[in-house]
Enzyme design. Structure first.
Site, PDB file in Angstrom:
ATOM      1  N   ASN A   1       5.490   9.483   3.456  1.00  0.00           N
ATOM      2  CA  ASN A   1       5.380   9.900   2.145  1.00  0.00           C
ATOM      3  C   ASN A   1       5.414  11.684   2.252  1.00  0.00           C
ATOM      4  OD1 ASN A   1       4.095   7.636   0.105  1.00  0.00           O
ATOM      5  ND2 ASN A   1       2.982   7.343   1.904  1.00  0.00           N
TER       6      ASN A   1
ATOM      7  N   HIS B   1       0.782  -1.013  -0.188  1.00  0.00           N
ATOM      8  CA  HIS B   1      -0.086   0.022   0.053  1.00  0.00           C
ATOM      9  C   HIS B   1       0.817   1.211  -0.054  1.00  0.00           C
ATOM     10  CE1 HIS B   1      -3.353   2.585   0.518  1.00  0.00           C
ATOM     11  NE2 HIS B   1      -4.359   1.666   0.593  1.00  0.00           N
ATOM     12  N   HIS B   2       0.409   2.174  -0.716  1.00  0.00           N
ATOM     13  CA  HIS B   2       1.246   3.761  -0.812  1.00  0.00           C
ATOM     14  C   HIS B   2       1.332   4.206   0.426  1.00  0.00           C
ATOM     15  CE1 HIS B   2       3.399   6.379  -3.138  1.00  0.00           C
ATOM     16  NE2 HIS B   2       2.737   6.237  -4.173  1.00  0.00           N
ATOM     17  N   ALA B   3       0.239   3.800   1.195  1.00  0.00           N
ATOM     18  CA  ALA B   3       0.539   4.504   2.731  1.00  0.00           C
ATOM     19  C   ALA B   3       1.653   4.323   3.322  1.00  0.00           C
ATOM     20  CB  ALA B   3      -0.998   4.496   3.383  1.00  0.00           C
TER      21      ALA B   3
ATOM     22  N   GLY C   1       4.645   4.076   2.289  1.00  0.00           N
ATOM     23  CA  GLY C   1       5.809   4.993   1.978  1.00  0.00           C
ATOM     24  C   GLY C   1       5.775   5.653   0.658  1.00  0.00           C
TER      25      GLY C   1
END
Length: 459
Positions: free
Chosen positions: A310, A133-135, A137
């Site tokens: 991020n 999941h992009h959350a 990093g």
């Protein structure tokens, strides 16, 4: 575990868990031969991947609707999905794996009852699919962390290294004078003002002209097709050397501009205006990217908001349709001019600050809507990640290719390029109802680079 141990998501992390901008990174490692389940489990157990707090934390929401990370006990077996049989009925492994990933980008979210990552073992196709999941990093940091699963082919005790896209040779130039510095600052202020105004207008009403590659609201839910455009990194460097101070990114955007012009001609040659703008969106990492050695140091420290997560800005990247193709290098020259102005400006930083302001005072849903509108009003997504220069292995098995793509977006075209061991593969994810022939689109990009190379070697 008590709520006092929970850690809030970064602002960008909160953005990536909103329904309108939900993002999962889907990476695939091709292998020389299939890897066994026990060997894969051992590799994961010994890697830095599971040592990072994010990879052993659940995504939870408090009573106020704010998202947090909560530490949990990690069960590696829940994160390994074994697919021993073929995953499709395509003509070859590449086609079947691409179709498998295309389906994942639309219809398969990650379960929130476990940390937000998993590895799919596709034994019949000799590859691994890593879903993160992009959350957790930004893309570059996640790729670096994923590579801790790997070792160098010629030195099995060493983890891979990632070098810069541009040449490491430092160029000696005379120190700019006062007047040159003043002009540079004025240009930075001007371009920053122009680009940030365009960003805000894109989030409100300004949009690209309608073409056969235009997406829009709701397109993120349409069925997808995934194909691969394959480039030689040496060919890209040959083209780069034909234009003074050009970079690999300049070459990439020149290829995209030329390739899109060729593809649009094949679909609707009579309905296009010369110079038509087709705007791309790119996320720019604003956080210093840790290398693999820095990752090891990071494990010893608190990997909180200051050390991980991020921190990204949005940059709009326009390319243009042109009919006159007697000199393909003109596409590179125009791309370089645009990229030079973008790098001189503060567009990425200011777009991040705008998003942070909206997130802080209006909430994650409004910030997500702003980004969603920017995507709806543009035409494609593009990213470029540098992979290892040398060949690498996982569990002693050589890796033959590295590729990545993300969850589907309102764009009809999403492109992600990763370089590895002299090759650069670009995954092209399309809404197949809008772009029924993505293989032709990939061929247009490949031909564009070849034609640029032919002109470059003749100079």
């Amino acid at each position: 575990m008590g709520i006092e141990t929970d850690e809030p998501l970064s602002p960008a992390g909160r953005l990536f868990v909103q329904p309108a901008t939900h993002q999962i990174i889907n990476s695939v490692f091709g292998l020389e031969r299939a890897i066994g389940l026990d060997a894969l489990r051992a590799v994961i157990s010994d890697s830095l991947l599971i040592m990072h707090p994010r990879f052993s934390s659940l995504l939870v929401t408090d009573d106020h609707g704010l998202e947090h990370w909560r530490k949990t006990e990690l069960n590696i077996d829940r994160h390994i999905i074994v697919r021993p049989d073929p995953v499709g009925e395509g003509d070859n492994d590449e086609e079947m794996v691409n179709d498998y990933i295309a389906d994942l980008t639309v219809s398969c979210p990650l379960n929130t009852d476990k940390p937000l990552w998993e590895i799919h073992l596709l034994s019949a196709h000799k590859c691994l699919v890593l879903r993160v999941h992009h959350a957790l990093g930004d893309g570059i940091s996640l790729v670096s962390l994923m590579l801790t699963l790997c070792r160098k082919l010629d030195d099995p005790e060493q983890t891979p290294t990632i070098g810069p896209l541009s040449s490491s040779t430092k160029k000696v130039s005379k120190k700019p004078g006062t007047w040159e510095n003043i002009v540079k600052v004025l240009k930075m202020v001007w371009f920053s003002l122009v680009y940030v105004c365009e960003f805000m207008m894109r989030g409100a009403w300004v949009k690209d002209g309608k073409t056969v590659v235009s997406g829009g609201e709701g397109v993120e839910m349409w069925p997808r097709k995934l194909v691969t455009a394959k480039f030689s990194f040496q060919d890209m460097k040959t083209v780069k050397s034909a234009v003074v101070n050009a970079t690999i990114n300049d070459v990439l955007f020149g290829v995209i501009s030329y390739g899109l012009s060729k593809y649009l001609d094949s679909r609707s040659p009579d309905s296009l205006q010369e110079g038509l703008q087709i705007t791309g969106v790119s996320l720019v990492n604003l956080r210093p990217s840790p290398g693999l050695q820095d990752m090891k140091e990071l494990m010893k420290k608190n990997a909180g908001a200051t050390g991980w997560g991020n921190k990204v800005g949005i940059v709009l990247l326009p390319v243009y349709y042109h009919r006159n193709r007697s000199d393909p290098l003109q596409y590179l020259k125009r791309a370089k001019m645009m990229m030079d102005r973008k790098k001189l400006s503060m567009e990425a930083v200011l777009s991040h600050q705008i998003g942070y302001f909206v997130m802080k005072y209006f909430g994650a849903k409004v910030a997500s809507l702003l980004e969603y509108r920017v995507i709806c009003n543009t035409s494609f997504t593009i990213s470029n990640v540098v992979g290892p220069r040398e060949e690498i292995t996982v569990a002693g098995i050589p890796i033959t290719y590295m590729r990545t793509t993300s969850s589907s977006l309102p764009h009809a075209i999403t492109m992600h390029m990763v370089s590895y061991a002299g090759k650069a593969d670009m995954q092209i994810l399309v809404a197949k109802d809008l772009i029924p022939d993505p293989e032709k689109l990939a061929k247009c990009f490949e031909d564009a680079l070849q034609e640029m190379k032919e002109h470059a070697v003749q100079m």
